[in-house]
Scaffold this motif. Structure first.
Motif, short mmCIF file in Angstrom:
data_model
loop_
_atom_site.label_atom_id
_atom_site.label_comp_id
_atom_site.label_asym_id
_atom_site.label_seq_id
_atom_site.Cartn_x
_atom_site.Cartn_y
_atom_site.Cartn_z
N ASP A 245 0.77 -1.37 -0.22
CA ASP A 245 0.17 -0.12 0.19
C ASP A 245 0.81 1.13 -0.16
OD1 ASP A 245 -2.70 -1.07 -0.20
OD2 ASP A 245 -2.42 -2.03 2.46
N LEU A 246 0.09 2.62 -0.99
CA LEU A 246 1.27 3.58 -0.32
C LEU A 246 0.99 4.54 0.12
CD1 LEU A 246 2.14 3.50 -4.23
CD2 LEU A 246 3.43 2.83 -2.94
N ARG A 247 1.20 5.59 0.65
CA ARG A 247 0.59 6.05 1.34
C ARG A 247 0.99 7.90 1.82
NH1 ARG A 247 -3.04 5.86 5.21
NH2 ARG A 247 -3.19 3.47 5.42
N LEU A 248 0.82 8.56 1.27
CA LEU A 248 1.41 10.52 2.07
C LEU A 248 2.15 10.32 3.38
CD1 LEU A 248 -0.27 12.54 -0.79
CD2 LEU A 248 1.67 11.38 -0.73
N PRO A 249 2.71 10.31 3.43
CA PRO A 249 3.55 10.40 4.89
C PRO A 249 2.25 11.67 5.92
CG PRO A 249 5.23 11.19 3.49
CD PRO A 249 4.15 11.42 2.68
N GLY A 250 1.34 10.96 6.41
CA GLY A 250 0.55 11.86 7.75
C GLY A 250 -0.32 12.52 6.79
N GLY A 251 -0.62 11.79 5.70
CA GLY A 251 -1.47 11.74 4.20
C GLY A 251 -2.61 10.46 4.22
N PRO A 252 -3.54 11.35 2.96
CA PRO A 252 -4.53 10.04 2.67
C PRO A 252 -3.43 9.19 2.33
CG PRO A 252 -4.18 11.35 0.90
CD PRO A 252 -3.92 12.16 2.22
N HIS A 253 -4.02 7.49 2.09
CA HIS A 253 -4.38 6.46 1.77
C HIS A 253 -4.26 6.53 -0.02
CE1 HIS A 253 -5.58 1.89 0.11
NE2 HIS A 253 -3.93 2.04 0.80
N LEU A 254 -3.02 6.22 -0.24
CA LEU A 254 -3.70 6.12 -2.32
C LEU A 254 -3.77 4.38 -2.57
CD1 LEU A 254 0.42 7.87 -2.86
CD2 LEU A 254 -1.86 9.26 -2.68
N GLY A 255 -3.84 3.66 -1.86
CA GLY A 255 -4.07 2.77 -2.55
C GLY A 255 -3.49 1.72 -2.60
N GLU A 291 -4.60 8.02 -11.93
CA GLU A 291 -3.93 9.13 -12.08
C GLU A 291 -3.76 10.08 -11.15
OE1 GLU A 291 -8.10 11.25 -13.46
OE2 GLU A 291 -8.02 10.31 -15.35
N HIS A 292 -3.85 9.89 -9.90
CA HIS A 292 -3.78 10.67 -8.31
C HIS A 292 -1.53 10.05 -8.48
CE1 HIS A 292 -4.27 11.30 -4.03
NE2 HIS A 292 -3.55 12.17 -4.88
N LEU A 293 -1.49 8.95 -8.46
CA LEU A 293 -0.17 8.54 -8.73
C LEU A 293 0.86 9.20 -9.11
CD1 LEU A 293 -0.42 4.63 -8.17
CD2 LEU A 293 0.11 6.17 -6.05
N GLU A 294 0.14 9.59 -10.34
CA GLU A 294 0.92 9.66 -12.10
C GLU A 294 1.02 11.42 -11.68
OE1 GLU A 294 -1.04 8.21 -15.04
OE2 GLU A 294 0.42 6.55 -15.24
N ARG A 295 -0.10 11.83 -11.20
CA ARG A 295 0.62 13.45 -10.69
C ARG A 295 1.53 13.82 -10.26
NH1 ARG A 295 -5.60 13.86 -11.20
NH2 ARG A 295 -5.79 13.28 -8.81
N LEU A 296 1.66 12.32 -8.90
CA LEU A 296 3.00 12.26 -7.59
C LEU A 296 4.10 12.31 -8.16
CD1 LEU A 296 0.67 10.90 -4.65
CD2 LEU A 296 1.08 13.35 -4.98
N GLY A 297 4.19 12.00 -9.27
CA GLY A 297 5.30 11.27 -10.47
C GLY A 297 6.01 10.24 -10.09
N ILE A 298 4.68 9.38 -9.83
CA ILE A 298 5.14 7.99 -10.28
C ILE A 298 4.37 6.66 -10.71
CG2 ILE A 298 4.35 5.92 -8.40
CD1 ILE A 298 4.20 7.35 -6.47
N THR A 299 5.19 6.84 -12.34
CA THR A 299 4.74 5.74 -13.50
C THR A 299 3.93 4.63 -12.89
OG1 THR A 299 6.91 6.91 -14.79
CG2 THR A 299 5.79 5.32 -15.35
N VAL A 300 2.71 5.11 -13.41
CA VAL A 300 2.20 3.78 -13.08
C VAL A 300 2.24 2.28 -14.84
CG1 VAL A 300 -0.30 2.53 -12.59
CG2 VAL A 300 0.95 4.72 -11.49
#
Length: 340
Positions: A245-255, A291-300
């Motif tokens: 699972d990926l999550r922003l530090p102190g932030g929401p769950h990314l999936g 789309e959310h992950l790609e906006r964070l710079g993560i290639t999916v």
């Protein structure tokens, strides 16, 4: 001789050499056999028998499984209006193909009853055909006819369509589950393809089918994950973090993702989506997460189960390209990686 001169009928003795001794009334007339003679030969104790309206078996014993298949196809092709040939000319016989449990038996399903044990041979025809089920020939209509597969010379519906037509007549949950599981485990089709066909047939409103589909999707995902592990190791890719699972530090769950290379900011997801008829495929939660992950710079990277099965080298090349391209991208946002 002119165009109105009748052709000489084929000798009756040639009928004994026909591989499958099943003929229609019109085919018998081509051999010079008039309806009165056909009726005489089909009397009780006679050498022939009528197995379906307008379809005759040229021996007195029970029909073989092959003869029942051909009889059902002949009935569906030669009853009702013919299909005009493209570009004019004489009309073609209407298209028809075996479907349902009989088709699954032809495809080699061990969980389908043998052909001789079936009381009904389902035949798929166009929705516009004016036909009714009769005897052992069951008529199934299709809005759009699939491309048939030739199995031992018999036009047969593809596995997803044949399964949907079979499930439509099955109320036993265990039978449905066994058929769907064999379809995926035996490599006949992908789980997502099959579920889409069930959705198109509006069978996902039946509780016992939904339960079987849940088992099916779990089976399909497990097989795809095994193939993904094998692809990474066989093609020398760096080991990723598996099922995280990926999550922003102190932030929401990314999936969750099936594999993640944190040093390269590359995530991989096995695309097993099978949207149901009431789901909007344009804006699914799956697409929003990507789309959310790609906006964070993560290639999916998305990989289909059938690609992992049929072309793992192609999938490995896509992943390797994404990993190599990471050096030319801006650094991604920092994310926390947790076991799923």
């Amino acid at each position: 001789m002119n165009h109105d001169t009748p052709l000489s009928p084929l000798p009756l003795r040639q009928l004994s050499g026909i591989h499958c001794r099943v003929l229609t009334a019109s085919q018998l007339r081509e051999h010079g056999i008039l309806p009165a003679e056909t009726a005489e030969r089909c009397r009780p104790g006679g050498p022939w028998q009528q197995v379906l309206p307008g379809v005759y078996l040229l021996h007195p014993g029970p029909p073989t499984s092959e003869e029942r298949l051909h009889a059902a196809l002949l009935f569906a092709r030669h009853r009702g209006p013919a299909v005009p040939r493209q570009g004019g000319g004489q009309p073609e016989a209407p298209a028809a193909m075996i479907t349902g449990l009989a088709a699954l038996a032809l495809h080699g399903f061990t969980t389908a009853p043998p052909l001789l044990a079936l009381d009904r041979i389902d035949v798929l025809v166009a929705r516009t055909r004016r036909l009714r089920s009769t005897g052992f020939a069951g008529i199934v209509r299709a809005v759009e006819m699939p491309v048939p597969q030739e199995i031992t010379g018999v036009p047969t519906a593809p596995v997803p369509r044949a399964l949907a037509d079979a499930v439509a007549h099955l109320a036993d949950a265990s039978s449905v589950r066994r058929l769907l599981t064999e379809a995926v485990r035996g490599g006949h089709c992908e789980a997502a393809t099959l579920v889409r066909e069930l959705s198109r047939a509006r069978l996902l409103t039946r509780p016992h089918v939904v339960d079987a589909v849940d088992t099916l999707m779990a089976e399909g995902r497990a097989l795809a994950e095994q193939r993904l592990y094998a692809m990474v190791h066989h093609h020398g890719l760096p080991d990723p973090c598996w099922n995280v699972d990926l999550r922003l530090p102190g932030g929401p769950h990314l999936g969750g993702v099936d594999a993640y290379w944190p040093d390269h900011s590359v995530a991989l997801e096995i695309d097993t989506r099978a949207p149901r008829h009431d789901q909007d495929p344009v804006r699914s939660s799956y697409d929003q997460r990507r789309e959310h992950l790609e906006r964070l710079g993560i290639t999916v990277v998305h990989v289909l189960p059938r690609t992992l099965r049929d072309a793992p080298g192609q999938a490995a090349a896509v992943v390797r390209t994404a990993l190599m391209a990471s050096a030319d991208r801006e650094p991604s946002a920092y994310v926390v990686v947790l076991p799923r």
